[in-house]
Design a protein around this motif. Structure first.
Motif, PDB file in Angstrom:
ATOM      1  N   ILE A  28     -21.166  37.688   6.558  1.00 43.32           N
ATOM      2  CA  ILE A  28     -20.752  36.305   6.767  1.00 43.32           C
ATOM      3  C   ILE A  28     -19.274  36.251   7.150  1.00 43.32           C
ATOM      4  O   ILE A  28     -18.875  35.552   8.096  1.00 43.32           O
ATOM      5  CB  ILE A  28     -21.010  35.467   5.505  1.00 43.32           C
ATOM      6  CG1 ILE A  28     -22.510  35.404   5.203  1.00 43.32           C
ATOM      7  CG2 ILE A  28     -20.435  34.057   5.660  1.00 43.32           C
ATOM      8  CD1 ILE A  28     -22.833  34.794   3.842  1.00 43.32           C
ATOM      9  N   MET A  29     -18.445  36.988   6.419  1.00 48.00           N
ATOM     10  CA  MET A  29     -17.014  37.005   6.714  1.00 48.00           C
ATOM     11  C   MET A  29     -16.752  37.577   8.105  1.00 48.00           C
ATOM     12  O   MET A  29     -15.901  37.073   8.845  1.00 48.00           O
ATOM     13  CB  MET A  29     -16.281  37.831   5.660  1.00 48.00           C
ATOM     14  CG  MET A  29     -14.765  37.868   5.846  1.00 48.00           C
ATOM     15  SD  MET A  29     -13.995  36.244   5.663  1.00 48.00           S
ATOM     16  CE  MET A  29     -13.935  36.112   3.881  1.00 48.00           C
ATOM     17  N   SER A  34     -14.680  37.340  13.404  1.00 42.85           N
ATOM     18  CA  SER A  34     -14.851  37.931  14.742  1.00 42.85           C
ATOM     19  C   SER A  34     -16.033  37.288  15.457  1.00 42.85           C
ATOM     20  O   SER A  34     -16.999  37.975  15.828  1.00 42.85           O
ATOM     21  CB  SER A  34     -15.057  39.444  14.615  1.00 42.85           C
ATOM     22  OG  SER A  34     -14.042  40.042  13.853  1.00 42.85           O
ATOM     23  N   PRO A  35     -15.995  35.991  15.667  1.00 40.11           N
ATOM     24  CA  PRO A  35     -17.132  35.328  16.312  1.00 40.11           C
ATOM     25  C   PRO A  35     -17.346  35.830  17.730  1.00 40.11           C
ATOM     26  O   PRO A  35     -16.391  36.013  18.497  1.00 40.11           O
ATOM     27  CB  PRO A  35     -16.718  33.847  16.309  1.00 40.11           C
ATOM     28  CG  PRO A  35     -15.230  33.863  16.235  1.00 40.11           C
ATOM     29  CD  PRO A  35     -14.878  35.063  15.412  1.00 40.11           C
ATOM     30  N   GLY A  39     -19.954  44.010  17.939  1.00 42.59           N
ATOM     31  CA  GLY A  39     -19.489  45.348  17.594  1.00 42.59           C
ATOM     32  C   GLY A  39     -18.461  45.334  16.481  1.00 42.59           C
ATOM     33  O   GLY A  39     -18.545  46.124  15.527  1.00 42.59           O
ATOM     34  N   VAL A  40     -17.504  44.429  16.572  1.00 40.81           N
ATOM     35  CA  VAL A  40     -16.491  44.313  15.520  1.00 40.81           C
ATOM     36  C   VAL A  40     -17.131  43.815  14.233  1.00 40.81           C
ATOM     37  O   VAL A  40     -16.783  44.268  13.139  1.00 40.81           O
ATOM     38  CB  VAL A  40     -15.350  43.384  15.972  1.00 40.81           C
ATOM     39  CG1 VAL A  40     -14.372  43.145  14.829  1.00 40.81           C
ATOM     40  CG2 VAL A  40     -14.617  43.984  17.168  1.00 40.81           C
ATOM     41  N   GLN A  41     -18.066  42.889  14.338  1.00 39.80           N
ATOM     42  CA  GLN A  41     -18.770  42.399  13.147  1.00 39.80           C
ATOM     43  C   GLN A  41     -19.488  43.537  12.434  1.00 39.80           C
ATOM     44  O   GLN A  41     -19.441  43.642  11.200  1.00 39.80           O
ATOM     45  CB  GLN A  41     -19.767  41.313  13.546  1.00 39.80           C
ATOM     46  CG  GLN A  41     -19.137  40.022  14.011  1.00 39.80           C
ATOM     47  CD  GLN A  41     -20.169  39.033  14.525  1.00 39.80           C
ATOM     48  OE1 GLN A  41     -21.371  39.196  14.297  1.00 39.80           O
ATOM     49  NE2 GLN A  41     -19.709  38.008  15.223  1.00 39.80           N
ATOM     50  N   THR A 192     -28.166  34.943   7.989  1.00 37.26           N
ATOM     51  CA  THR A 192     -26.814  35.253   8.462  1.00 37.26           C
ATOM     52  C   THR A 192     -26.848  36.587   9.202  1.00 37.26           C
ATOM     53  O   THR A 192     -27.915  37.133   9.485  1.00 37.26           O
ATOM     54  CB  THR A 192     -25.835  35.332   7.278  1.00 37.26           C
ATOM     55  OG1 THR A 192     -26.259  36.373   6.376  1.00 37.26           O
ATOM     56  CG2 THR A 192     -25.780  34.003   6.525  1.00 37.26           C
ATOM     57  N   PHE A 193     -25.674  37.135   9.476  1.00 37.65           N
ATOM     58  CA  PHE A 193     -25.553  38.358  10.266  1.00 37.65           C
ATOM     59  C   PHE A 193     -26.409  39.496   9.707  1.00 37.65           C
ATOM     60  O   PHE A 193     -27.002  40.273  10.453  1.00 37.65           O
ATOM     61  CB  PHE A 193     -24.081  38.794  10.308  1.00 37.65           C
ATOM     62  CG  PHE A 193     -23.838  40.076  11.062  1.00 37.65           C
ATOM     63  CD1 PHE A 193     -23.802  40.093  12.443  1.00 37.65           C
ATOM     64  CD2 PHE A 193     -23.631  41.267  10.384  1.00 37.65           C
ATOM     65  CE1 PHE A 193     -23.569  41.275  13.146  1.00 37.65           C
ATOM     66  CE2 PHE A 193     -23.411  42.448  11.067  1.00 37.65           C
ATOM     67  CZ  PHE A 193     -23.377  42.444  12.453  1.00 37.65           C
TER      68      PHE A 193
END
Length: 248
Positions: A28-29, A34-35, A39-41, A192-193
């Motif tokens: 979630i953070m 990094s919306p 890759g960064v997520q 979520t992600f």
């Protein structure tokens, strides 16, 4: 002597809950910070998960063995049958229940911390042979690592090694390495992600069970006496000896 069963189950419940809280919460953070950059997520999610897992193993390992994972507990039971070590069948069932309940609770906790619904079933479909193969690889590799460390007397490095493996497996497996039936169930409760659609859960769990079978077969071939170390998975439960003061 092992701690009483209720203490071990409490450790498994809390440890698994905090693990899933770390997985879901960092996802979630990551989406907030990094919306639009998956890759960064994934990097943020994997680093947080790996570090949290290592810390949780250190915290709860001396109490329950820090399994946090039904396939680890099942492997501990399977490998210990020949030598009378590891979990009993009763304890295995109790561990699985505690781990699964903890995973669901951890997902709910993460949602509440970020002002999201406690339960929001995921809509993220994760299905296909390539993903299931990734889960077989991730799960088998995790079990091989854990029991190889225990069998060779290196269980003390399990927190760092297991955390590093999971962090790496986020990247080298197509499934991003769930490798854990309880965590898979828990992640179905968050949209979520880190989520996985409930309909995708059975395929992942089946692949993880295949990974368990593959790993136990390989352990019997590579480490024929691996079952003798089942009591030390993943961190030795031996009570530390008091430090003696130096004589003047």
């Amino acid at each position: 002597m092992n701690p009483s069963l209720w203490r071990r189950l409490l450790a498994e419940f809390i440890g698994t809950a905090l693990l899933v809280t770390a997985v879901v919460g960092s996802g979630i953070m990551a989406g907030t910070l990094s919306p639009g950059d998956v890759g960064v997520q994934l990097l943020e999610n994997s680093v947080a998960t790996a570090l949290a897992l290592g810390a949780l193993i250190l915290t709860f390992g001396p109490v329950s063995g820090a399994h946090f994972n039904p396939v680890v507990s099942a492997a501990d039971w399977l490998l210990g049958r020949a030598t009378g070590t590891g979990l009993s069948a009763r304890d295995l069932g109790a561990y699985v229940v505690a781990q699964t309940a903890g995973a669901i609770g951890g997902s709910m906790l993460a949602g509440l911390m970020f002002q999201l619904p406690a339960v929001a079933f995921s809509t993220k479909a994760r299905t296909g042979g390539h993903l299931w193969l990734g889960e077989v690889v991730a799960t088998a590799g995790l079990l091989l690592l854990i029991f190889a460390l225990a069998r060779s007397g290196r269980a003390a490095v399990a927190p760092a090694a297991v955390g590093a493996y999971i962090g790496a497996a986020y990247w080298f497996t197509s499934s991003t390495s769930f490798a854990n039936p309880a965590v898979t169930v828990g992640r179905a409760f968050t949209d979520t992600f880190a989520g996985i659609a409930p309909a995708s859960v059975p395929g992942f769990v089946a692949a993880q069970i295949v990974g368990l079978i593959v790993a136990t077969g390989l352990l019997h071939l590579l480490y024929p006496s691996a079952g003798t170390a089942a009591d030390d998975v993943t961190v030795s439960r031996a009570e530390p000896q008091p430090v003696k003061e130096h004589q003047q």
